[in-house]
Design a protein around this motif. Sequence first.
Motif, PDB file in Angstrom:
ATOM      1  N   GLU A 116     -38.588  11.189 -95.283  1.00  0.00           N
ATOM      2  CA  GLU A 116     -39.490  10.114 -94.866  1.00  0.00           C
ATOM      3  C   GLU A 116     -40.877  10.242 -95.503  1.00  0.00           C
ATOM      4  OE1 GLU A 116     -39.386  10.057 -90.591  1.00  0.00           O
ATOM      5  OE2 GLU A 116     -37.290   9.448 -90.543  1.00  0.00           O
ATOM      6  N   LEU A 117     -40.898  10.705 -96.760  1.00  0.00           N
ATOM      7  CA  LEU A 117     -42.164  10.819 -97.490  1.00  0.00           C
ATOM      8  C   LEU A 117     -42.773   9.452 -97.796  1.00  0.00           C
ATOM      9  CD1 LEU A 117     -41.299  13.638-100.049  1.00  0.00           C
ATOM     10  CD2 LEU A 117     -42.910  13.789 -98.142  1.00  0.00           C
ATOM     11  N   VAL A 118     -41.913   8.486 -97.970  1.00  0.00           N
ATOM     12  CA  VAL A 118     -42.363   7.126 -98.261  1.00  0.00           C
ATOM     13  C   VAL A 118     -41.617   6.158 -97.349  1.00  0.00           C
ATOM     14  CG1 VAL A 118     -42.987   7.555-100.669  1.00  0.00           C
ATOM     15  CG2 VAL A 118     -40.660   6.874-100.114  1.00  0.00           C
ATOM     16  N   ASN A 119     -42.153   4.966 -97.263  1.00  0.00           N
ATOM     17  CA  ASN A 119     -41.532   3.928 -96.450  1.00  0.00           C
ATOM     18  C   ASN A 119     -40.783   2.960 -97.370  1.00  0.00           C
ATOM     19  OD1 ASN A 119     -40.845   2.361 -94.257  1.00  0.00           O
ATOM     20  ND2 ASN A 119     -42.766   1.243 -94.255  1.00  0.00           N
ATOM     21  N   ILE A 120     -39.688   3.465 -97.953  1.00  0.00           N
ATOM     22  CA  ILE A 120     -38.882   2.678 -98.889  1.00  0.00           C
ATOM     23  C   ILE A 120     -37.417   2.898 -98.537  1.00  0.00           C
ATOM     24  CG2 ILE A 120     -38.243   2.318-101.313  1.00  0.00           C
ATOM     25  CD1 ILE A 120     -40.963   3.564-102.078  1.00  0.00           C
ATOM     26  N   GLU A 121     -36.670   1.815 -98.461  1.00  0.00           N
ATOM     27  CA  GLU A 121     -35.238   1.879 -98.186  1.00  0.00           C
ATOM     28  C   GLU A 121     -34.502   2.242 -99.474  1.00  0.00           C
ATOM     29  OE1 GLU A 121     -31.693   2.067 -96.840  1.00  0.00           O
ATOM     30  OE2 GLU A 121     -33.293   1.618 -95.409  1.00  0.00           O
ATOM     31  N   VAL A 122     -33.719   3.321 -99.433  1.00  0.00           N
ATOM     32  CA  VAL A 122     -33.024   3.779-100.640  1.00  0.00           C
ATOM     33  C   VAL A 122     -31.502   3.774-100.513  1.00  0.00           C
ATOM     34  CG1 VAL A 122     -34.956   5.151-101.489  1.00  0.00           C
ATOM     35  CG2 VAL A 122     -33.254   6.215 -99.994  1.00  0.00           C
ATOM     36  N   ASN A 123     -30.969   3.324 -99.378  1.00  0.00           N
ATOM     37  CA  ASN A 123     -29.513   3.359 -99.190  1.00  0.00           C
ATOM     38  C   ASN A 123     -28.769   2.528-100.228  1.00  0.00           C
ATOM     39  OD1 ASN A 123     -29.316   5.192 -97.046  1.00  0.00           O
ATOM     40  ND2 ASN A 123     -29.837   3.609 -95.564  1.00  0.00           N
ATOM     41  N   THR A 124     -29.329   1.407-100.651  1.00  0.00           N
ATOM     42  CA  THR A 124     -28.695   0.587-101.680  1.00  0.00           C
ATOM     43  C   THR A 124     -28.632   1.360-103.001  1.00  0.00           C
ATOM     44  OG1 THR A 124     -29.506  -1.430-100.649  1.00  0.00           O
ATOM     45  CG2 THR A 124     -28.805  -1.605-102.938  1.00  0.00           C
ATOM     46  N   HIS A 125     -29.689   2.086-103.304  1.00  0.00           N
ATOM     47  CA  HIS A 125     -29.715   2.897-104.524  1.00  0.00           C
ATOM     48  C   HIS A 125     -28.647   3.990-104.463  1.00  0.00           C
ATOM     49  CE1 HIS A 125     -33.743   1.078-104.483  1.00  0.00           C
ATOM     50  NE2 HIS A 125     -33.723   1.224-105.800  1.00  0.00           N
ATOM     51  N   ILE A 126     -28.511   4.596-103.304  1.00  0.00           N
ATOM     52  CA  ILE A 126     -27.498   5.643-103.137  1.00  0.00           C
ATOM     53  C   ILE A 126     -26.108   5.055-103.350  1.00  0.00           C
ATOM     54  CG2 ILE A 126     -26.408   7.216-101.484  1.00  0.00           C
ATOM     55  CD1 ILE A 126     -29.264   7.622-100.280  1.00  0.00           C
ATOM     56  N   LYS A 127     -25.836   3.906-102.754  1.00  0.00           N
ATOM     57  CA  LYS A 127     -24.524   3.268-102.905  1.00  0.00           C
ATOM     58  C   LYS A 127     -24.256   2.880-104.360  1.00  0.00           C
ATOM     59  CE  LYS A 127     -24.222   1.617 -98.187  1.00  0.00           C
ATOM     60  NZ  LYS A 127     -24.351   0.491 -97.275  1.00  0.00           N
ATOM     61  N   ASP A 128     -25.262   2.336-105.025  1.00  0.00           N
ATOM     62  CA  ASP A 128     -25.111   1.966-106.442  1.00  0.00           C
ATOM     63  C   ASP A 128     -24.786   3.187-107.293  1.00  0.00           C
ATOM     64  OD1 ASP A 128     -25.724  -0.664-105.803  1.00  0.00           O
ATOM     65  OD2 ASP A 128     -27.785  -0.559-106.556  1.00  0.00           O
ATOM     66  N   CYS A 129     -25.481   4.282-107.025  1.00  0.00           N
ATOM     67  CA  CYS A 129     -25.271   5.501-107.805  1.00  0.00           C
ATOM     68  C   CYS A 129     -23.895   6.096-107.519  1.00  0.00           C
ATOM     69  CB  CYS A 129     -26.373   6.501-107.489  1.00  0.00           C
ATOM     70  SG  CYS A 129     -26.533   7.817-108.699  1.00  0.00           S
ATOM     71  N   GLU A 130     -23.477   6.062-106.268  1.00  0.00           N
ATOM     72  CA  GLU A 130     -22.142   6.559-105.922  1.00  0.00           C
ATOM     73  C   GLU A 130     -21.054   5.730-106.588  1.00  0.00           C
ATOM     74  OE1 GLU A 130     -22.498   6.618-101.645  1.00  0.00           O
ATOM     75  OE2 GLU A 130     -23.079   8.748-101.652  1.00  0.00           O
ATOM     76  N   GLU A 131     -21.290   4.435-106.761  1.00  0.00           N
ATOM     77  CA  GLU A 131     -20.326   3.584-107.470  1.00  0.00           C
ATOM     78  C   GLU A 131     -20.229   4.004-108.935  1.00  0.00           C
ATOM     79  OE1 GLU A 131     -19.379  -1.080-108.555  1.00  0.00           O
ATOM     80  OE2 GLU A 131     -21.239  -0.601-107.505  1.00  0.00           O
ATOM     81  N   ILE A 132     -21.357   4.303-109.541  1.00  0.00           N
ATOM     82  CA  ILE A 132     -21.363   4.767-110.930  1.00  0.00           C
ATOM     83  C   ILE A 132     -20.616   6.089-111.037  1.00  0.00           C
ATOM     84  CG2 ILE A 132     -22.846   5.603-112.797  1.00  0.00           C
ATOM     85  CD1 ILE A 132     -24.932   3.471-111.826  1.00  0.00           C
ATOM     86  N   ILE A 133     -20.811   6.975-110.069  1.00  0.00           N
ATOM     87  CA  ILE A 133     -20.089   8.259-110.058  1.00  0.00           C
ATOM     88  C   ILE A 133     -18.587   8.025-110.002  1.00  0.00           C
ATOM     89  CG2 ILE A 133     -19.608  10.345-108.706  1.00  0.00           C
ATOM     90  CD1 ILE A 133     -22.628  10.253-107.873  1.00  0.00           C
ATOM     91  N   ARG A 134     -18.152   7.112-109.150  1.00  0.00           N
ATOM     92  CA  ARG A 134     -16.711   6.812-109.047  1.00  0.00           C
ATOM     93  C   ARG A 134     -16.168   6.277-110.369  1.00  0.00           C
ATOM     94  NH1 ARG A 134     -18.412   5.180-103.986  1.00  0.00           N
ATOM     95  NH2 ARG A 134     -18.535   2.987-104.562  1.00  0.00           N
ATOM     96  N   LEU A 135     -16.902   5.395-111.016  1.00  0.00           N
ATOM     97  CA  LEU A 135     -16.474   4.857-112.311  1.00  0.00           C
ATOM     98  C   LEU A 135     -16.382   5.959-113.358  1.00  0.00           C
ATOM     99  CD1 LEU A 135     -18.596   1.578-112.419  1.00  0.00           C
ATOM    100  CD2 LEU A 135     -16.101   1.705-112.346  1.00  0.00           C
ATOM    101  N   LEU A 136     -17.418   6.792-113.426  1.00  0.00           N
ATOM    102  CA  LEU A 136     -17.416   7.891-114.394  1.00  0.00           C
ATOM    103  C   LEU A 136     -16.270   8.856-114.140  1.00  0.00           C
ATOM    104  CD1 LEU A 136     -21.246   8.584-114.587  1.00  0.00           C
ATOM    105  CD2 LEU A 136     -19.794   7.744-116.449  1.00  0.00           C
ATOM    106  N   THR A 137     -16.035   9.183-112.884  1.00  0.00           N
ATOM    107  CA  THR A 137     -14.949  10.097-112.524  1.00  0.00           C
ATOM    108  C   THR A 137     -13.607   9.531-112.974  1.00  0.00           C
ATOM    109  OG1 THR A 137     -16.201  10.955-110.642  1.00  0.00           O
ATOM    110  CG2 THR A 137     -13.809  11.296-110.608  1.00  0.00           C
ATOM    111  N   SER A 138     -13.408   8.253-112.749  1.00  0.00           N
ATOM    112  CA  SER A 138     -12.159   7.605-113.157  1.00  0.00           C
ATOM    113  C   SER A 138     -11.988   7.629-114.674  1.00  0.00           C
ATOM    114  CB  SER A 138     -12.148   6.164-112.646  1.00  0.00           C
ATOM    115  OG  SER A 138     -11.002   5.489-113.079  1.00  0.00           O
ATOM    116  N   ILE A 139     -13.040   7.313-115.394  1.00  0.00           N
ATOM    117  CA  ILE A 139     -12.968   7.307-116.856  1.00  0.00           C
ATOM    118  C   ILE A 139     -12.679   8.710-117.375  1.00  0.00           C
ATOM    119  CG2 ILE A 139     -14.302   6.971-118.988  1.00  0.00           C
ATOM    120  CD1 ILE A 139     -15.861   4.749-117.370  1.00  0.00           C
ATOM    121  N   ILE A 140     -13.386   9.696-116.846  1.00  0.00           N
ATOM    122  CA  ILE A 140     -13.208  11.080-117.287  1.00  0.00           C
ATOM    123  C   ILE A 140     -11.781  11.553-117.020  1.00  0.00           C
ATOM    124  CG2 ILE A 140     -13.902  13.479-116.832  1.00  0.00           C
ATOM    125  CD1 ILE A 140     -16.797  12.285-116.357  1.00  0.00           C
ATOM    126  N   LYS A 141     -11.259  11.267-115.837  1.00  0.00           N
ATOM    127  CA  LYS A 141      -9.889  11.673-115.501  1.00  0.00           C
ATOM    128  C   LYS A 141      -8.873  11.017-116.427  1.00  0.00           C
ATOM    129  CE  LYS A 141     -10.328  12.903-110.623  1.00  0.00           C
ATOM    130  NZ  LYS A 141      -9.931  12.552-109.256  1.00  0.00           N
TER     131      LYS A 141
END
Length: 115
Positions: free
Chosen positions: A84-109
């Motif tokens: 809570e260092l800043v008053n900014i919502e970051v959950n959307t960023h986390i979800k977007d990044c996790e989606e990129i991780i899933r895509l990368l994992t699939s491509i790598i596999k």
Amino acid sequence: MKSNIVKDKSFEFSLKIILLFKMMQDQKEFIISKQILRSGTSIGANIAESEAAQSRIDFVHKLSIASKEARETVYWLQLLDKSELVNIEVNTHIKDCEEIIRLLTSIIKTIKSKL
């Protein structure tokens, strides 16, 4: 030219990270903001670099680095959220990044299975 979903998503994510960085700077958060900026924009840079890979192994290596950077970015975003260092919502960023991780994992596999 053929569309590259993971490249497009990582580029859009980088733009969102730059905006997040600016917002964090406005709220006087200077340390974690720089970490998020570095790792968050590095994802797309490594994906772009993978397009010039010298071999399939090199391609997998570059995408693996992008995946590691994405995981690091999720860590920093979660830390930012919980601290809570800043008053900014970051959950959307986390979800977007996790989606990129899933895509990368699939491509790598998929590529590894063909080696």
